[in-house]
Design a protein around this motif. Structure first.
Motif, short mmCIF file in Angstrom:
data_model
loop_
_atom_site.label_atom_id
_atom_site.label_comp_id
_atom_site.label_asym_id
_atom_site.label_seq_id
_atom_site.Cartn_x
_atom_site.Cartn_y
_atom_site.Cartn_z
N GLU A 40 37.03 36.88 39.29
CA GLU A 40 36.13 37.74 38.55
C GLU A 40 36.90 38.92 37.93
OE1 GLU A 40 36.06 36.93 41.71
OE2 GLU A 40 34.03 36.43 42.43
N PRO A 41 36.79 39.13 36.61
CA PRO A 41 37.51 40.25 35.98
C PRO A 41 36.89 41.59 36.37
CG PRO A 41 36.89 38.56 34.37
CD PRO A 41 36.13 38.28 35.62
N PHE A 234 34.05 33.58 32.70
CA PHE A 234 34.46 34.80 33.40
C PHE A 234 34.26 34.71 34.91
CE2 PHE A 234 33.16 36.13 29.06
CZ PHE A 234 34.44 36.45 28.61
N SER A 235 34.00 33.52 35.41
CA SER A 235 33.89 33.30 36.86
C SER A 235 32.84 34.20 37.49
CB SER A 235 35.26 33.54 37.53
OG SER A 235 36.26 32.76 36.93
N VAL A 273 29.41 40.97 28.88
CA VAL A 273 29.91 39.70 28.36
C VAL A 273 30.41 39.86 26.93
CG1 VAL A 273 29.27 37.33 27.75
CG2 VAL A 273 28.49 38.31 29.91
N ALA A 274 29.72 40.68 26.15
CA ALA A 274 30.18 40.94 24.78
C ALA A 274 31.59 41.52 24.80
CB ALA A 274 29.22 41.90 24.07
N GLU A 275 31.84 42.45 25.72
CA GLU A 275 33.18 43.01 25.85
C GLU A 275 34.17 41.94 26.33
OE1 GLU A 275 33.35 46.69 28.03
OE2 GLU A 275 31.38 47.34 27.26
N GLY A 276 33.72 41.11 27.26
CA GLY A 276 34.61 40.09 27.82
C GLY A 276 35.06 39.05 26.81
N GLY A 286 45.76 33.01 31.12
CA GLY A 286 45.95 33.28 32.54
C GLY A 286 44.93 32.58 33.41
N LEU A 287 43.68 32.53 32.94
CA LEU A 287 42.62 31.85 33.69
C LEU A 287 42.96 30.37 33.85
CD1 LEU A 287 39.73 31.80 34.92
CD2 LEU A 287 38.89 31.32 32.61
N ALA A 288 43.35 29.73 32.76
CA ALA A 288 43.68 28.31 32.82
C ALA A 288 44.89 28.06 33.71
CB ALA A 288 43.93 27.77 31.41
N ALA A 289 45.90 28.93 33.60
CA ALA A 289 47.12 28.76 34.41
C ALA A 289 46.82 28.93 35.89
CB ALA A 289 48.19 29.75 33.96
#
Length: 389
Positions: A40-41, A234-235, A273-276, A286-289
């Motif tokens: 989670e960011p 965004f988990s 979410v708009a910001e994300g 990075g998320l995929a990696a």
């Protein structure tokens, strides 16, 4: 007493809920239900908290906040080259499952045929049937998950209204390639049908592959409805923020359904979410990696236990063949057994099919903390190999 709705009352409790309850009861490491951990960011959580304090906290537009609709349009241009009008071609929903319901209630009439690919996410079929649709099922078989083109073509006919495409696919991890998508596009044009493109795992794709949105293919812009999910990107699955992108002619009836279901979505979550969605490329890469590394950790561990591990190109699920372990029962019994006896929970893949012989596969979620994955591997090794080494 008069009976309840015959369609919905005929279904049991979701397999994800059933297995998660069993996991809690037995203190199991839950690799069954697909909720991520440790991804989670923090900036998005802080943005949501700030927005709820600053307000407003009243009903936003049923179509979604202007900021989020613009962000969805910008995201479509950035990642897929799509030019989207945020005012007439985007709607925000309370999760992608609600978006799916909006699309099906808004686009099909009773008696319309809907083509679906098994294994399928468990909410597809109940919503199709409740909307009055007639399901035409086409089956992918493990371990190749190859698209059966002749069977798919035969499923389309004069009454076909919709096709539902999930890519990257739950539970298989399959990512449909350009050639497969072109074949599907040809069927849609030939039969004058629409497609609901469930692309919630669009950023969860591995080994250098590229997600291709069907909407980007020639002739598909006016036929496709694209579903996205902040929960997956965004988990933050508990936030239940989804979005639909479609041409105005398709979005209008979808919005009519939406206004009588949830109507709108929490404004502070929409702001975050708009910001994300404007996050730099480094976040998405990075998320995929990170998830690819977790996939490889769990895949190696499960293979070491003796399970047959099928390839996973996207999503956050691994499918395993339980037969190499010498298991004599079916996948439902296997998943109950390892939850109760080994302390690790998975989901039977047969739950994603409408019967048949697919009874030897279990789905594990790898979007968990490294320590949880390692603990699950140790428990399974201890149980099946009688060692924790």
């Amino acid at each position: 007493m008069k009976p309840a709705n015959s369609v919905l009352s005929s279904y049991g409790t979701s397999i994800f809920e059933v297995m998660s309850r069993l996991a809690v009861e037995h203190g199991a490491v839950n690799l069954g239900q697909g909720f991520p951990e440790g991804l989670e960011p923090p900036a998005l959580i802080q943005a949501a908290a700030r927005a709820i304090i600053d307000g407003p906290n009243q009903y936003p537009s049923m179509m979604g906040t202007p900021a989020l609709r613009q962000a969805v349009a910008d995201h479509a241009k950035r990642f897929h080259g799509l030019r989207v009008d945020p005012l007439t071609e985007v709607i925000v929903t309370s999760g992608a499952t609600e978006a799916l319901a909006d699309c099906l209630f808004g686009l099909i009439e009773p008696g319309d045929e809907v083509v679906l690919i098994e294994p399928l996410y468990d909410s597809y079929l109940p919503i199709v049937r409740r909307a009055g649709g007639v399901a035409r099922l086409v089956r992918l078989q493990p371990p190749e998950w190859r698209l059966p083109r002749a069977e798919l073509a035969a499923a389309f006919g004069p009454r076909t209204k919709l096709f539902i495409l999930n890519s990257p696919m739950n539970p298989t991890g399959k990512v449909f390639d350009a050639d497969e998508l072109a074949f599907i596009a040809g069927l849609l044009v030939r039969h004058d049908a629409y497609c609901i493109c469930d692309e919630v795992y669009e950023h969860l794709i591995y080994d250098g592959r590229r997600h291709i949105s069907l909407m980007t293919l020639p002739g598909m812009r006016e036929r496709c409805v694209r579903l996205g999910s902040a929960g997956k990107t965004f988990s933050l699955t508990g936030w239940k923020v989804g979005y639909v992108t479609a041409c105005p002619a398709l979005l209008q009836p979808i919005a009519k359904a939406h206004q009588y279901l949830t109507f709108t979505t929490a404004p502070n979550l929409q702001q975050a979410v708009a910001e994300g969605l404007g996050s730099p490329d480094a976040y998405y890469h990075g998320l995929a990696a990170d998830l690819q590394a977790r996939r490889d950790t769990l895949a190696g561990g499960l293979a070491g236990v003796g399970l047959g591990v099928l390839p996973c190109q996207g999503s956050y699920f691994l499918t395993t063949d339980i037969r190499p372990l010498g298991w004599g029962g079916d996948d439902v019994a296997f998943c109950r057994h390892i939850t109760i006896e080994a302390g690790v929970t998975a989901v039977p893949v047969s739950a994603f099919y409408q019967g048949g012989e697919v009874r030897h596969f279990a789905r594990f979620c790898f979007a968990k903390r490294e320590e949880a994955l390692n603990e699950a591997i140790i428990r399974l090794r201890t149980h099946f190999l009688k060692t924790d080494a």
